[in-house]
Design a protein around this motif. Sequence first.
Motif, PDB file in Angstrom:
ATOM      1  N   LYS A  47      16.362 -46.433  15.186  1.00  0.00           N
ATOM      2  CA  LYS A  47      16.050 -47.798  15.647  1.00  0.00           C
ATOM      3  C   LYS A  47      16.629 -48.834  14.703  1.00  0.00           C
ATOM      4  O   LYS A  47      16.610 -48.628  13.481  1.00  0.00           O
TER       5      LYS A  47
ATOM      6  N   GLY B 284      13.260 -42.190   9.443  1.00  0.00           N
ATOM      7  CA  GLY B 284      14.231 -43.253   9.686  1.00  0.00           C
ATOM      8  C   GLY B 284      14.873 -43.767   8.423  1.00  0.00           C
ATOM      9  O   GLY B 284      15.996 -43.397   8.063  1.00  0.00           O
TER      10      GLY B 284
ATOM     11  N   MET C 127       6.583 -39.324   8.343  1.00  0.00           N
ATOM     12  CA  MET C 127       7.708 -40.260   8.372  1.00  0.00           C
ATOM     13  C   MET C 127       8.388 -40.231   6.998  1.00  0.00           C
ATOM     14  O   MET C 127       8.123 -39.351   6.200  1.00  0.00           O
TER      15      MET C 127
ATOM     16  N   MET D 276       1.079 -36.993  18.914  1.00  0.00           N
ATOM     17  CA  MET D 276       1.839 -37.756  17.918  1.00  0.00           C
ATOM     18  C   MET D 276       0.888 -38.742  17.261  1.00  0.00           C
ATOM     19  O   MET D 276      -0.036 -39.238  17.908  1.00  0.00           O
TER      20      MET D 276
HETATM   21  C1  LIG Z   1      10.103 -46.491  12.667  1.00  0.00           C
HETATM   22  C2  LIG Z   1       9.273 -45.327  12.987  1.00  0.00           C
HETATM   23  C3  LIG Z   1       9.397 -44.134  12.255  1.00  0.00           C
HETATM   24  C4  LIG Z   1      10.332 -43.987  11.067  1.00  0.00           C
HETATM   25  O1  LIG Z   1       9.832 -44.695   9.983  1.00  0.00           O
HETATM   26  P1  LIG Z   1      10.462 -44.511   8.517  1.00  0.00           P
HETATM   27  O2  LIG Z   1       9.365 -44.891   7.604  1.00  0.00           O
HETATM   28  O3  LIG Z   1      11.635 -45.421   8.459  1.00  0.00           O
HETATM   29  O4  LIG Z   1      10.852 -43.099   8.391  1.00  0.00           O
HETATM   30  C5  LIG Z   1       8.625 -43.055  12.632  1.00  0.00           C
HETATM   31  N1  LIG Z   1       7.763 -43.136  13.672  1.00  0.00           N
HETATM   32  C6  LIG Z   1       7.610 -44.257  14.393  1.00  0.00           C
HETATM   33  C7  LIG Z   1       6.658 -44.269  15.534  1.00  0.00           C
HETATM   34  C8  LIG Z   1       8.351 -45.392  14.081  1.00  0.00           C
HETATM   35  O5  LIG Z   1       8.197 -46.504  14.813  1.00  0.00           O
END
Ligand SMILES: *Cc1c(COP(=O)(O)O)cnc(C)c1O
Length: 224
Positions: free
Chosen positions: A37, A214, A196, A164
């Motif tokens: 994203k 991410g 995450m 999730m």
């Molecule tokens: C943005 C996002 C992530 C990734 O987050 P990071 O901290 O950058 O790894 C994971 N899950 C969801 C639902 C997100 O919106």
Amino acid sequence: MSETAVDRLRDIRARIRAAEAEAGRASGSVELVAVSKTFDADEIRPVLEAGQRVFGENRVQEAAAKWPGLRAEFAGVALHLIGPLQSNKAAEAVALFDVIETVDRDKIAREIAKEMARQGRRPRLLVQVDIGEEAQKAGIPPREAAGFVRRCRDEHGLAVEGLMCIPPVAEHPGPYFALLQTIAAQTGVERLSMGMSGDFERAVPFGATSVRVGSAIFGARPRP
Ligand SMILES: *Cc1c(COP(=O)(O)O)cnc(C)c1O
């Protein structure tokens, strides 16, 4: 952090393998969803060239703009919707995504079921649980999750594969990962999307089957 997104991807993969080994889990049992994203096609392409095929996006519109082109260049891409879904975007989401991780209310389940029948596509589905019961977060409250998964199956005809969650920020995620694992066991679903950039290794001993990473791959995001 290492230099490029591809270096960081390799590092994350190695850390997932190490966490699997440490938790006594089979190598490869945790899938990496690379959350792309806010990053544009030119930033995502090297990660595809490095072999990554599973990606997460949180906005239907943004994904619809980026991914058809990238899919024409790279075969075998699996796209996960990880952001909240509005019912007026259900048609587009069913058309575009291979996994929808954010089913969290009957209205959206009904729309997804209708679109799956109409389009003849069957994206895999996860139910998002508001694991910390935070008012501002999407997801079904923990105590309603099992009932909702049952209604998805019995009333909406949807096979839910798993759950999730996004634990509250600035809290130890372990208890929340443990709670999601417990709810999944009680509900009889097998997939757990949790962990995450900041905590993916800690989700592995609690049974995560996929982690959504991410910024630890693509770098800091300019906008949320
Ligand atoms: C943005 C996002 C992530 C990734 O987050 P990071 O901290 O950058 O790894 C994971 N899950 C969801 C639902 C997100 O919106």
